[in-house]
Write an enzyme that holds these catalytic residues in place. Structure first.
Site, PDB file in Angstrom:
ATOM      1  N   SER A 105      -9.396   1.280  -8.536  1.00 62.67           N
ATOM      2  CA  SER A 105      -8.244   1.812  -7.789  1.00 62.67           C
ATOM      3  C   SER A 105      -7.563   0.708  -6.993  1.00 62.67           C
ATOM      4  O   SER A 105      -6.339   0.600  -6.992  1.00 62.67           O
ATOM      5  CB  SER A 105      -8.694   2.899  -6.807  1.00 62.67           C
ATOM      6  OG  SER A 105      -9.020   4.055  -7.488  1.00 62.67           O
ATOM      7  N   TYR A 109       0.834  -1.213   0.000  1.00 61.70           N
ATOM      8  CA  TYR A 109       0.000   0.000   0.000  1.00 61.70           C
ATOM      9  C   TYR A 109       0.872   1.270   0.000  1.00 61.70           C
ATOM     10  O   TYR A 109       0.484   2.330  -0.484  1.00 61.70           O
ATOM     11  CB  TYR A 109      -0.969  -0.024   1.194  1.00 61.70           C
ATOM     12  CG  TYR A 109      -2.180   0.863   1.004  1.00 61.70           C
ATOM     13  CD1 TYR A 109      -3.085   0.635  -0.026  1.00 61.70           C
ATOM     14  CD2 TYR A 109      -2.430   1.938   1.851  1.00 61.70           C
ATOM     15  CE1 TYR A 109      -4.194   1.443  -0.210  1.00 61.70           C
ATOM     16  CE2 TYR A 109      -3.533   2.754   1.688  1.00 61.70           C
ATOM     17  CZ  TYR A 109      -4.408   2.493   0.651  1.00 61.70           C
ATOM     18  OH  TYR A 109      -5.505   3.300   0.476  1.00 61.70           O
ATOM     19  N   LYS A 162      -2.897   8.611   2.882  1.00 60.32           N
ATOM     20  CA  LYS A 162      -4.108   8.447   3.705  1.00 60.32           C
ATOM     21  C   LYS A 162      -3.870   8.947   5.140  1.00 60.32           C
ATOM     22  O   LYS A 162      -4.788   9.467   5.776  1.00 60.32           O
ATOM     23  CB  LYS A 162      -4.562   6.984   3.727  1.00 60.32           C
ATOM     24  CG  LYS A 162      -5.093   6.466   2.389  1.00 60.32           C
ATOM     25  CD  LYS A 162      -6.303   7.226   1.906  1.00 60.32           C
ATOM     26  CE  LYS A 162      -7.000   6.525   0.742  1.00 60.32           C
ATOM     27  NZ  LYS A 162      -8.005   7.373   0.104  1.00 60.32           N
ATOM     28  N   THR A 173     -12.218  -2.616  -6.462  1.00 62.14           N
ATOM     29  CA  THR A 173     -12.571  -1.512  -7.363  1.00 62.14           C
ATOM     30  C   THR A 173     -11.383  -1.292  -8.295  1.00 62.14           C
ATOM     31  O   THR A 173     -10.319  -1.885  -8.093  1.00 62.14           O
ATOM     32  CB  THR A 173     -12.810  -0.203  -6.575  1.00 62.14           C
ATOM     33  OG1 THR A 173     -11.580   0.159  -5.943  1.00 62.14           O
ATOM     34  CG2 THR A 173     -13.903  -0.328  -5.534  1.00 62.14           C
TER      35      THR A 173
HETATM   36  P1  NDP Z   1     -12.393   4.224  -7.957  1.00 63.54           P
HETATM   37  O1  NDP Z   1     -11.250   3.993  -8.902  1.00 63.54           O
HETATM   38  O2  NDP Z   1     -13.718   3.763  -8.384  1.00 63.54           O
HETATM   39  O3  NDP Z   1     -12.477   5.764  -7.551  1.00 63.54           O
HETATM   40  C1  NDP Z   1     -11.363   6.629  -7.529  1.00 63.54           C
HETATM   41  C2  NDP Z   1     -11.812   7.927  -8.146  1.00 63.54           C
HETATM   42  O4  NDP Z   1     -10.775   8.928  -8.077  1.00 63.54           O
HETATM   43  C3  NDP Z   1     -12.162   7.789  -9.642  1.00 63.54           C
HETATM   44  O5  NDP Z   1     -13.448   8.304  -9.869  1.00 63.54           O
HETATM   45  C4  NDP Z   1     -11.106   8.645 -10.334  1.00 63.54           C
HETATM   46  O6  NDP Z   1     -11.565   9.229 -11.546  1.00 63.54           O
HETATM   47  C5  NDP Z   1     -10.892   9.699  -9.264  1.00 63.54           C
HETATM   48  N1  NDP Z   1      -9.706  10.518  -9.548  1.00 63.54           N
HETATM   49  C6  NDP Z   1      -8.424  10.117  -9.735  1.00 63.54           C
HETATM   50  N2  NDP Z   1      -7.641  11.171 -10.049  1.00 63.54           N
HETATM   51  C7  NDP Z   1      -8.444  12.274 -10.042  1.00 63.54           C
HETATM   52  C8  NDP Z   1      -8.241  13.657 -10.282  1.00 63.54           C
HETATM   53  N3  NDP Z   1      -7.037  14.151 -10.597  1.00 63.54           N
HETATM   54  N4  NDP Z   1      -9.302  14.511 -10.181  1.00 63.54           N
HETATM   55  C9  NDP Z   1     -10.520  14.047  -9.870  1.00 63.54           C
HETATM   56  N5  NDP Z   1     -10.784  12.737  -9.634  1.00 63.54           N
HETATM   57  C10 NDP Z   1      -9.760  11.861  -9.727  1.00 63.54           C
HETATM   58  O7  NDP Z   1     -11.949   3.471  -6.604  1.00 63.54           O
HETATM   59  P2  NDP Z   1     -12.597   3.396  -5.145  1.00 63.54           P
HETATM   60  O8  NDP Z   1     -14.052   3.550  -5.202  1.00 63.54           O
HETATM   61  O9  NDP Z   1     -11.999   2.200  -4.514  1.00 63.54           O
HETATM   62  O10 NDP Z   1     -11.932   4.646  -4.430  1.00 63.54           O
HETATM   63  C11 NDP Z   1     -12.660   5.682  -3.801  1.00 63.54           C
HETATM   64  C12 NDP Z   1     -11.981   6.083  -2.507  1.00 63.54           C
HETATM   65  O11 NDP Z   1     -12.111   5.010  -1.569  1.00 63.54           O
HETATM   66  C13 NDP Z   1     -10.492   6.359  -2.635  1.00 63.54           C
HETATM   67  O12 NDP Z   1     -10.136   7.430  -1.795  1.00 63.54           O
HETATM   68  C14 NDP Z   1      -9.888   5.074  -2.103  1.00 63.54           C
HETATM   69  O13 NDP Z   1      -8.562   5.235  -1.646  1.00 63.54           O
HETATM   70  C15 NDP Z   1     -10.847   4.779  -0.984  1.00 63.54           C
HETATM   71  N6  NDP Z   1     -10.811   3.426  -0.426  1.00 63.54           N
HETATM   72  C16 NDP Z   1     -10.919   2.350  -1.253  1.00 63.54           C
HETATM   73  C17 NDP Z   1     -10.854   1.082  -0.737  1.00 63.54           C
HETATM   74  C18 NDP Z   1     -10.919  -0.116  -1.613  1.00 63.54           C
HETATM   75  O14 NDP Z   1     -10.517  -1.200  -1.177  1.00 63.54           O
HETATM   76  N7  NDP Z   1     -11.427  -0.015  -2.815  1.00 63.54           N
HETATM   77  C19 NDP Z   1     -10.686   0.845   0.708  1.00 63.54           C
HETATM   78  C20 NDP Z   1     -10.648   2.047   1.498  1.00 63.54           C
HETATM   79  C21 NDP Z   1     -10.693   3.291   0.934  1.00 63.54           C
HETATM   80  P3  NDP Z   1     -11.212   8.512 -12.984  1.00 63.54           P
HETATM   81  O15 NDP Z   1     -11.466   7.054 -12.814  1.00 63.54           O
HETATM   82  O16 NDP Z   1     -12.113   9.190 -13.937  1.00 63.54           O
HETATM   83  O17 NDP Z   1      -9.759   8.759 -13.214  1.00 63.54           O
END
Ligand code: NDP
Length: 257
Positions: free
Chosen positions: A198, A158, A165, A196
Site C-alpha cells: 500500500s 498522501y 485517515k 508495504t
Molecule cells: P497492505 O497493502 O499490506 O494492506 C492493506 C490491506 O487492505 C490489504 O490486505 C488489502 O487487500 C486490503 N484491502 C484493500 N481493499 C480492500 C477491500 N475492499 N476489502 C477488504 N480489504 C481490502 O499495506 P499496509 O500493511 O501498509 O496497510 C495496512 C494499514 O496500515 C492501512 O490502513 C494503512 O493505511 C496503514 N498504515 C500503513 C503505513 C505504512 O507506511 N505502510 C503507515 C501507517 C498506517 P488486498 O491486498 O488483497 O487487496
C-alpha cells in the site's frame, strides 16, 4: 512470550503479504496464543495467508473472504465468525485503499469517485465492521485500526488518504463513545512509514522514508514489530483502560517532523 492473548478470539483483517502490518500483528498475536481468524480480500492474499500460516505451523485457521465495500460481505463474514468463534474479543482493522493517481500531485485534483472510494474502504469500513463486531463482543473487547500522520498534517502526496485517515480517527472517537458502555475499546495506531504494498502506492515513498529517518527523534524507521507490540498491548488485558486514543508508533516523528 507471556501468553498475553490466551483464550482471546481475534479477527485480523488486512493481511496481503509478508510485508503487511497485519501479518506482523498476526505473528505476534499467534505467539501470544490468540485464537486468530482472518479475513482476506484478493485471492492472492488468501494464497499468501495459507502459505504463511503453514510456515508458522498453524493448522485449521479460518480464512473468510470479505470485501469491505459490501455490507452483505461484512455481514456474512461476521456470521461465519460467529459460527466459528462464538465470542469475539478483538478486531484488528488494517485496511486502506486509494487510487495510485491520487496519491501524488495536487490534492485538488482528487476525483469525486476516488475520494469516495478512499473514504469507503479506508474509513467507513471501520464503522461497518464495528457494527457487526459489537454483538459478538459479549465479554467486552478491543477494536484497533491503523492510521498515519497524514491525517493531522498535509504530507506531500498522501492527499486523499490523509483525508480518509482524518475521518477514520474521528470515527475511532465516536465509536469509542458508542461502544464504551459495552466494555469495548476502540483505538488507532498511527504508524510511521513502513515499506508495504500500500505504502509504495504513495509517490516518492522512499524519499519520505529518508526524510523520516533524518528527522525522527530516534533517527531510524519504526519496525513493524513495534507496531504489532502496541496492537498487542491494546488487545490484551494490559490496555483495557485506553479508548478513543491515537497512539503514535513512529519513533517520535510526530513531535518534530
Ligand atoms: P497492505 O497493502 O499490506 O494492506 C492493506 C490491506 O487492505 C490489504 O490486505 C488489502 O487487500 C486490503 N484491502 C484493500 N481493499 C480492500 C477491500 N475492499 N476489502 C477488504 N480489504 C481490502 O499495506 P499496509 O500493511 O501498509 O496497510 C495496512 C494499514 O496500515 C492501512 O490502513 C494503512 O493505511 C496503514 N498504515 C500503513 C503505513 C505504512 O507506511 N505502510 C503507515 C501507517 C498506517 P488486498 O491486498 O488483497 O487487496
Amino acid at each position: 512470550m507471556s501468553n498475553l492473548l490466551k483464550d482471546k478470539n481475534i479477527l485480523i483483517m488486512g493481511v496481503a503479504n509478508k510485508w503487511s502490518i497485519a501479518w506482523s500483528i498476526s505473528k505476534k498475536f499467534i505467539g501470544e496464543k490468540a485464537n486468530v481468524t482472518f479475513t482476506y480480500f484478493g485471492e492472492k492474499s488468501k494464497a499468501n495467508l495459507e502459505k504463511f500460516l503453514k510456515q508458522e505451523g498453524i493448522e485449521n485457521a479460518t480464512l473468510i473472504s470479505c470485501d469491505v465495500t459490501k455490507d452483505e460481505d461484512i455481514q456474512r463474514a461476521f456470521e461465519e465468525l460467529k459460527d466459528k468463534m462464538g465470542v469475539l474479543h478483538g478486531v484488528v482493522h488494517s485496511i486502506a485503499f486509494a487510487n495510485k493517481e491520487e496519491l501524488q500531485g495536487f490534492y485538488y485534483n482528487t476525483s469525486r469517485e476516488g475520494y469516495l472510494m478512499a473514504q469507503d474502504i479506508s474509513s467507513y469500513s471501520l464503522v461497518a465492521v464495528s457494527r457487526y463486531a459489537k454483538p459478538l463482543m459479549t465479554e467486552g473487547g478491543s477494536i484497533v485500526t491503523l492510521t498515519y500522520l497524514g491525517s493531522e498534517r498535509a504530507i506531500k502526496n498522501y492527499n486523499v488518504m490523509g483525508v480518509a485517515k482524518a475521518a477514520l480517527e474521528a470515527s475511532v472517537r465516536y465509536l469509542a463513545v458508542d461502544l464504551g458502555p459495552s466494555n469495548i475499546t476502540v483505538n488507532s495506531i498511527s504508524a510511521g512509514p513502513i515499506k508495504t504494498t500500500s505504502a509504495k502506492g504513495v509517490k516518492n515513498f522512499s524519499a519520505l522514508l529518508k526524510g523520516f529517518e533524518e528527522v525522527a527523534p530516534m533517527r531510524r524507521l519504526v519496525k513493524t514489530e513495534e507496531v504489532a507490540n502496541t496492537a498487542l498491548f491494546l488487545c490484551s488485558d494490559l490496555g483495557t483502560g485506553v479508548t478513543g486514543e491515537n497512539i503514535h508508533v513512529d519513533c517520535g516523528y510526530h513531535i518534530v517532523g
